[in-house]
Write a protein that holds these residues in place. Structure first.
Motif, PDB file in Angstrom:
ATOM      1  N   THR A  56       0.854  -1.176   0.000  1.00 25.73           N
ATOM      2  CA  THR A  56       0.000   0.000   0.000  1.00 25.73           C
ATOM      3  C   THR A  56       0.896   1.234   0.000  1.00 25.73           C
ATOM      4  O   THR A  56       2.122   1.114  -0.119  1.00 25.73           O
ATOM      5  CB  THR A  56      -0.952  -0.007   1.215  1.00 25.73           C
ATOM      6  OG1 THR A  56      -1.909   1.057   1.067  1.00 25.73           O
ATOM      7  CG2 THR A  56      -0.208   0.168   2.530  1.00 25.73           C
ATOM      8  N   LYS A  85      -4.645   7.000   1.159  1.00 15.92           N
ATOM      9  CA  LYS A  85      -4.815   5.671   1.736  1.00 15.92           C
ATOM     10  C   LYS A  85      -6.262   5.567   2.210  1.00 15.92           C
ATOM     11  O   LYS A  85      -6.724   6.418   2.970  1.00 15.92           O
ATOM     12  CB  LYS A  85      -3.842   5.465   2.902  1.00 15.92           C
ATOM     13  CG  LYS A  85      -3.817   4.054   3.466  1.00 15.92           C
ATOM     14  CD  LYS A  85      -2.873   3.953   4.664  1.00 15.92           C
ATOM     15  CE  LYS A  85      -1.437   4.216   4.279  1.00 15.92           C
ATOM     16  NZ  LYS A  85      -0.510   3.972   5.420  1.00 15.92           N
ATOM     17  N   GLU A 127      -9.650   2.813   3.455  1.00 14.34           N
ATOM     18  CA  GLU A 127      -9.997   1.506   3.998  1.00 14.34           C
ATOM     19  C   GLU A 127     -11.371   1.014   3.545  1.00 14.34           C
ATOM     20  O   GLU A 127     -11.724  -0.136   3.789  1.00 14.34           O
ATOM     21  CB  GLU A 127      -9.953   1.552   5.536  1.00 14.34           C
ATOM     22  CG  GLU A 127      -8.587   1.908   6.109  1.00 14.34           C
ATOM     23  CD  GLU A 127      -7.533   0.855   5.843  1.00 14.34           C
ATOM     24  OE1 GLU A 127      -7.906  -0.326   5.697  1.00 14.34           O
ATOM     25  OE2 GLU A 127      -6.347   1.205   5.758  1.00 14.34           O
ATOM     26  N   SER A 128     -12.155   1.883   2.885  1.00 15.29           N
ATOM     27  CA  SER A 128     -13.488   1.493   2.457  1.00 15.29           C
ATOM     28  C   SER A 128     -13.914   2.363   1.280  1.00 15.29           C
ATOM     29  O   SER A 128     -13.401   3.479   1.094  1.00 15.29           O
ATOM     30  CB  SER A 128     -14.489   1.673   3.598  1.00 15.29           C
ATOM     31  OG  SER A 128     -14.641   3.044   3.899  1.00 15.29           O
ATOM     32  N   TYR A 139      -9.796   3.400  -7.610  1.00 19.19           N
ATOM     33  CA  TYR A 139      -9.353   2.882  -6.319  1.00 19.19           C
ATOM     34  C   TYR A 139      -9.469   1.370  -6.296  1.00 19.19           C
ATOM     35  O   TYR A 139     -10.231   0.775  -7.064  1.00 19.19           O
ATOM     36  CB  TYR A 139     -10.087   3.529  -5.145  1.00 19.19           C
ATOM     37  CG  TYR A 139     -11.588   3.386  -5.082  1.00 19.19           C
ATOM     38  CD1 TYR A 139     -12.208   2.171  -4.762  1.00 19.19           C
ATOM     39  CD2 TYR A 139     -12.406   4.500  -5.282  1.00 19.19           C
ATOM     40  CE1 TYR A 139     -13.584   2.067  -4.662  1.00 19.19           C
ATOM     41  CE2 TYR A 139     -13.791   4.405  -5.186  1.00 19.19           C
ATOM     42  CZ  TYR A 139     -14.371   3.189  -4.877  1.00 19.19           C
ATOM     43  OH  TYR A 139     -15.741   3.081  -4.779  1.00 19.19           O
ATOM     44  N   ILE A 144      -9.566  -1.631  -3.187  1.00 19.45           N
ATOM     45  CA  ILE A 144      -9.699  -1.787  -1.741  1.00 19.45           C
ATOM     46  C   ILE A 144     -10.080  -3.233  -1.412  1.00 19.45           C
ATOM     47  O   ILE A 144     -10.880  -3.851  -2.119  1.00 19.45           O
ATOM     48  CB  ILE A 144     -10.776  -0.836  -1.183  1.00 19.45           C
ATOM     49  CG1 ILE A 144     -10.440   0.627  -1.510  1.00 19.45           C
ATOM     50  CG2 ILE A 144     -10.946  -1.010   0.320  1.00 19.45           C
ATOM     51  CD1 ILE A 144     -11.571   1.603  -1.232  1.00 19.45           C
ATOM     52  N   ASN A 190      -9.133  -7.424  -3.420  1.00 17.30           N
ATOM     53  CA  ASN A 190      -9.572  -6.371  -4.351  1.00 17.30           C
ATOM     54  C   ASN A 190     -11.086  -6.407  -4.563  1.00 17.30           C
ATOM     55  O   ASN A 190     -11.575  -6.240  -5.685  1.00 17.30           O
ATOM     56  CB  ASN A 190      -8.858  -6.500  -5.699  1.00 17.30           C
ATOM     57  CG  ASN A 190      -7.367  -6.430  -5.559  1.00 17.30           C
ATOM     58  OD1 ASN A 190      -6.856  -5.739  -4.688  1.00 17.30           O
ATOM     59  ND2 ASN A 190      -6.643  -7.145  -6.400  1.00 17.30           N
ATOM     60  N   LYS A 238      -2.869  -2.036  -2.598  1.00 16.08           N
ATOM     61  CA  LYS A 238      -4.194  -2.128  -2.001  1.00 16.08           C
ATOM     62  C   LYS A 238      -4.572  -0.854  -1.253  1.00 16.08           C
ATOM     63  O   LYS A 238      -3.729  -0.033  -0.911  1.00 16.08           O
ATOM     64  CB  LYS A 238      -4.232  -3.285  -0.989  1.00 16.08           C
ATOM     65  CG  LYS A 238      -3.738  -4.600  -1.524  1.00 16.08           C
ATOM     66  CD  LYS A 238      -4.683  -5.173  -2.558  1.00 16.08           C
ATOM     67  CE  LYS A 238      -4.253  -6.561  -2.969  1.00 16.08           C
ATOM     68  NZ  LYS A 238      -5.109  -7.126  -4.016  1.00 16.08           N
ATOM     69  N   ASN A 239      -5.878  -0.751  -0.982  1.00 15.33           N
ATOM     70  CA  ASN A 239      -6.411   0.301  -0.103  1.00 15.33           C
ATOM     71  C   ASN A 239      -5.899   1.689  -0.482  1.00 15.33           C
ATOM     72  O   ASN A 239      -5.447   2.461   0.362  1.00 15.33           O
ATOM     73  CB  ASN A 239      -6.076  -0.021   1.355  1.00 15.33           C
ATOM     74  CG  ASN A 239      -6.718  -1.320   1.806  1.00 15.33           C
ATOM     75  OD1 ASN A 239      -7.579  -1.868   1.125  1.00 15.33           O
ATOM     76  ND2 ASN A 239      -6.299  -1.822   2.943  1.00 15.33           N
ATOM     77  N   THR A 240      -5.979   1.981  -1.761  1.00 15.36           N
ATOM     78  CA  THR A 240      -5.428   3.232  -2.282  1.00 15.36           C
ATOM     79  C   THR A 240      -6.365   3.850  -3.308  1.00 15.36           C
ATOM     80  O   THR A 240      -6.924   3.152  -4.168  1.00 15.36           O
ATOM     81  CB  THR A 240      -4.054   2.988  -2.931  1.00 15.36           C
ATOM     82  OG1 THR A 240      -3.162   2.456  -1.944  1.00 15.36           O
ATOM     83  CG2 THR A 240      -3.456   4.275  -3.476  1.00 15.36           C
TER      84      THR A 240
END
Length: 217
Positions: free
Chosen positions: A14, A36, A38-39, A64, A66, A70, A99-101
């Motif tokens: 990440t 960054k 998370e949702s 994005y 997430i 994924n 991830k999570n980006t």
């Protein structure tokens, strides 16, 4: 993120921090903002902020990725020709396995058409510059081990841990010596076996909490 069969997630890539970068292509300004997240709801909240901040921009294109597998992927060309903006941003995240980006690339049109190929290159380049500014880290899951030993063994254990590259997070010297040691989850069983063999099982080894640590790449 990586899964081995049905085993737990133990590592993934990440970004290190939120960032911003800008490039100029034929007088068009491309501003990449990286967050960054998370949702999906968090990503959409950031996008709402960016649309307000860059209300006068020609386009605010984004992508994005997430979730452990994924589960949440989304991109938008925001009025650019289909597949020329959001998709190359998402392909960058997928290609780098990040991830999570969220990456949003804002464009201010400079008066010269770039063509579909030029747009793909420009949005991809801006997104890449944004990632470089953010920095990529690998999140690795560890157990925080608690080691308790007599003073006579502390020096030896410290040497052994250092030789193998294990990180001693804290050291406490009271009636006995206590070390908190970071150990990758996938190495936990071999770590316990190795340390017991090296110390003739003369120290108390307790497996503590799970957590992720960040390792710069």
């Amino acid at each position: 993120m990586k899964r081995l069969g049905d085993k737990m997630l133990v590592q993934y890539k990440t970004i290190s921090k939120d960032s911003e970068a800008m490039i100029i292509e034929k007088k068009s300004k491309f501003i990449a903002t990286v967050y960054k997240v998370e949702s999906p709801s968090e990503a959409e909240a950031y996008l709402a902020q960016l649309r307000k901040k860059y209300y006068d921009a020609t386009h605010n294109c984004f992508a994005y990725q997430i979730g452990e597998n994924n589960e949440f992927q989304k991109f938008s060309d925001d009025g650019e020709p289909q597949g020329t903006a959001g998709k190359p941003i998402l392909e960058l995240l997928k290609g780098e396995e990040i991830k999570n980006t969220l990456i949003c690339v804002t464009r201010y049109f400079g008066g010269t058409l770039l063509g579909t190929g030029g747009l793909v290159r420009a949005y991809g380049k801006a997104a890449k510059e944004g990632l470089l500014a953010a920095g990529i880290v690998e999140k690795r899951k560890i157990y925080l081990y608690h080691l308790k030993m007599p003073y006579t063994l502390a020096g030896k254990v410290q040497y052994l841990l250092g030789e193998k590259g294990y990180v001693i997070r804290t050291s406490t010297y009271l009636e006995e010596v206590n070390f908190e040691v970071e150990v990758l989850i996938k190495e936990s069983e071999s770590f316990e076996k190795w340390l017991n063999e090296k110390t003739n099982a003369a120290i108390i080894i307790s497996r503590g909490q799970e957590e992720f640590i960040e390792v710069p790449l």
